[in-house]
Write an enzyme that holds these catalytic residues in place. Structure first.
Site, mmCIF file in Angstrom:
data_model
loop_
_atom_site.group_PDB
_atom_site.id
_atom_site.type_symbol
_atom_site.label_atom_id
_atom_site.label_comp_id
_atom_site.label_asym_id
_atom_site.label_seq_id
_atom_site.Cartn_x
_atom_site.Cartn_y
_atom_site.Cartn_z
ATOM 1 N N LYS A 133 1.529 -19.778 0.492
ATOM 2 C CA LYS A 133 1.428 -19.938 -0.965
ATOM 3 C C LYS A 133 1.541 -21.412 -1.334
ATOM 4 O O LYS A 133 0.753 -21.928 -2.130
ATOM 5 C CB LYS A 133 2.555 -19.171 -1.670
ATOM 6 C CG LYS A 133 2.403 -17.675 -1.644
ATOM 7 C CD LYS A 133 3.480 -17.038 -2.505
ATOM 8 C CE LYS A 133 3.566 -15.558 -2.283
ATOM 9 N NZ LYS A 133 4.739 -14.956 -2.917
ATOM 10 N N HIS A 172 -11.314 5.548 20.803
ATOM 11 C CA HIS A 172 -12.663 5.142 21.205
ATOM 12 C C HIS A 172 -12.912 3.665 20.931
ATOM 13 O O HIS A 172 -14.042 3.205 20.983
ATOM 14 C CB HIS A 172 -13.689 6.026 20.498
ATOM 15 C CG HIS A 172 -13.559 7.466 20.903
ATOM 16 N ND1 HIS A 172 -14.391 8.090 21.803
ATOM 17 C CD2 HIS A 172 -12.624 8.398 20.551
ATOM 18 C CE1 HIS A 172 -13.996 9.335 21.980
ATOM 19 N NE2 HIS A 172 -12.925 9.556 21.242
ATOM 20 N N GLU A 221 7.658 -7.515 7.376
ATOM 21 C CA GLU A 221 8.359 -8.468 6.504
ATOM 22 C C GLU A 221 9.864 -8.415 6.707
ATOM 23 O O GLU A 221 10.564 -9.396 6.472
ATOM 24 C CB GLU A 221 8.036 -8.182 5.032
ATOM 25 C CG GLU A 221 6.778 -8.859 4.558
ATOM 26 C CD GLU A 221 6.609 -8.856 3.042
ATOM 27 O OE1 GLU A 221 7.402 -8.207 2.324
ATOM 28 O OE2 GLU A 221 5.655 -9.482 2.560
HETATM 29 O O1 PA5 Z 1 8.024 -7.007 -0.193
HETATM 30 C C1 PA5 Z 1 7.854 -7.960 -0.908
HETATM 31 O O2 PA5 Z 1 8.784 -8.432 -1.571
HETATM 32 C C2 PA5 Z 1 6.497 -8.612 -1.095
HETATM 33 O O3 PA5 Z 1 5.554 -8.142 -0.223
HETATM 34 C C3 PA5 Z 1 6.004 -8.373 -2.505
HETATM 35 O O4 PA5 Z 1 5.992 -6.991 -2.735
HETATM 36 C C4 PA5 Z 1 4.639 -8.941 -2.769
HETATM 37 O O5 PA5 Z 1 4.608 -10.283 -2.400
HETATM 38 C C5 PA5 Z 1 4.298 -8.825 -4.241
HETATM 39 O O6 PA5 Z 1 5.236 -9.478 -5.028
HETATM 40 P P1 PA5 Z 1 5.344 -9.261 -6.572
HETATM 41 O O7 PA5 Z 1 5.673 -7.844 -6.824
HETATM 42 O O8 PA5 Z 1 6.445 -10.170 -7.002
HETATM 43 O O9 PA5 Z 1 4.012 -9.635 -7.195
#
Ligand code: PA5
Length: 445
Positions: free
Chosen positions: A417, A303, A282
């Site tokens: 989303k 393996h 990310e």
């Molecule tokens: O790193 C990030 O910001 C995302 O992966 C969030 O952790 C994930 O989408 C969950 O979001 P939230 O905590 O707002 O539900």
């Protein structure tokens, strides 16, 4: 000074290492900027000095007290969250609890997928069990945990009534906004705040990670002591060996290695690898750039994927996490008949064989054109994992900056989303619903 983590670059060809040397200055500059940004409270830099804020704080004591209250008299603690709101806790709990022991309470994770089949199975499992919930969402609006929370809140209320259910639910969310915060206020849940200036994947040392980990009976004080020691070691002034990882990632990427394989030899580290994948994926995968972070657990995956790693396309390098002192002394015994031909190993510890397998693999992969960076972590305990996880976040921020991307945002996550909301006909998405349904005609249905 000796550190609990040591980087070993001997399995990286000197030509590649030489190319990386020039990047060390860029990493150093990125680090100076990171420190300035944190000092000037630039958004999303709060994690850098968070261990100092947290260690020995009132917040730590409150988390421990909540964990004690929440786990009293229940069979199961349900942690509801996705991405950065569950992977850190899952990684720590999987890494630190003794394998094959039934913990009381059992810590289970849900809300990180949208499988009705899985949730139904968990509902059935919880039918005759007492449970408490820690629901975690920074935005408070993420669909997966919100759906799971609706399901299991309703089950809990049906089992114990609304009043007791409210005492058995703790919400970890934003201080000021979001549907979860509103709900928590309305229902009277205890709440924990995810600081505004700490993004999801950098939040493992906040209540996001600490409360579930404390509920699993892990010493969070030790974890934070390790993270705090790393914060000090890496920011004032830093031992320059630690710049190597962010420099190498960028150097190897520029040299055509497009995939970084995070390798471990301990099944307990599987979720540390998953946490690492989210952190780097990310943070860096944007603007058409970034190493693809993948992971393997050896010797298991030797393996399955071993053939590819040895002889497939040469776009790989490995970051190998080795645990120096595993704490196990289990030995291979002598057998009078030696039918399996293993007597040559009699008296050896299994972990010594595992270490030999690691050395053998690193050498074989080096011969096959896959360089390995070895990260040696002294022990697999809360203190050392605190150190390691802080180091990986620190490295990620520096590596992303050197790559030229913002390591703290994730704009691409919105695409699926938006499509999902449109296809589910969420109010406000009418135009997109029409367009997407047209695109889907004859494609997926
Ligand atoms: O790193 C990030 O910001 C995302 O992966 C969030 O952790 C994930 O989408 C969950 O979001 P939230 O905590 O707002 O539900």
């Amino acid at each position: 000074m000796t550190h609990p983590l040591h980087l070993d670059t001997r399995a990286i060809p000197t030509t590649l290492l030489a190319e990386t040397q020039g990047l060390l200055t860029a990493v150093k500059t990125a680090h100076e900027q990171l420190k300035i940004n944190a000092k000037e409270s630039v958004p999303f830099h709060g994690w850098l000095h968070w261990p100092s804020v947290m260690v020995d704080s009132m917040d730590m004591r409150r988390i421990m007290a909540t964990a004690k209250r929440l786990t009293r008299d229940v069979d199961v603690i349900l942690i509801i969250g996705i991405g950065g709101s569950y992977l850190g806790a899952k990684a720590l709990i999987e890494a630190l609890r003794t394998p094959y022991t039934q913990t009381k309470p059992e810590v289970l994770f849900i809300g990180h997928h949208m499988s009705g089949r899985d949730m139904e199975g968990l509902k059935t499992y919880l039918q005759d069990k007492s449970f408490a919930i820690n629901v975690i969402s920074k935005s408070g609006t993420t669909t997966e945990p919100a759906v799971a929370f609706r399901v299991f809140k309703s089950l809990l209320e049906a089992q114990v009534g609304k009043e007791i259910a409210a005492q058995r639910i703790v919400a970890t969310t934003d201080a000021k906004r979001g549907a979860l915060l509103e709900l928590a206020k309305k229902e009277g849940y205890e709440t924990y705040v995810i600081p505004d200036d700490i993004g999801g994947r950098y939040s493992v040392f906040t209540a996001v990670g600490l409360l579930p980990v404390a509920c699993a009976g892990i010493e969070i004080a030790q974890l934070m002591a390790g993270a705090h020691a790393a914060e000090n070691a890496l920011n004032m002034p830093v031992d320059s060996q630690f710049y190597l990882y962010p420099a190498l990632r960028n150097g190897l990427y520029a040299a055509g290695k497009k995939i970084e394989l995070f390798v471990h030899y301990e099944p307990a580290l599987q979720y540390v690898a998953e946490w690492w994948k989210q952190l780097f994926g990310e943070s860096e995968g944007k603007e058409g750039k970034g190493l693809f972070p993948a992971s393997v657990g050896f010797t298991t995956d030797l393996h399955s994927l071993g053939q590819y790693v040895q002889e497939g396309e040469r776009h790989l390098f490995e970051t190998v996490l080795a645990i120096e002192e595993t704490g196990s002394t289990l030995q291979i015994e002598t057998d009078a008949h030696d039918a399996d031909g293993l007597n040559y190993l009699a008296g050896q510890q299994i972990d010594t064989v595992n270490a030999r397998a690691m050395q053998a693999t690193i050498l074989a992969h080096a011969d096959g054109g896959v360089p390995s960076l070895l990260m040696r972590l002294k022990r697999l305990d809360a203190y050392h994992l605190g150190w390691l996880l802080y180091y990986l976040m620190w490295s990620c921020a520096l590596s992303g900056t050197v790559l030229g991307v913002n390591p703290f945002d994730q704009p691409g996550v919105e695409a699926y989303k938006n499509n999902m909301f449109a296809l589910l006909e969420k109010p406000g998405y009418e135009a997109a619903t029409k367009t997407l349904k047209k695109r889907l005609e004859g494609l997926l249905e």
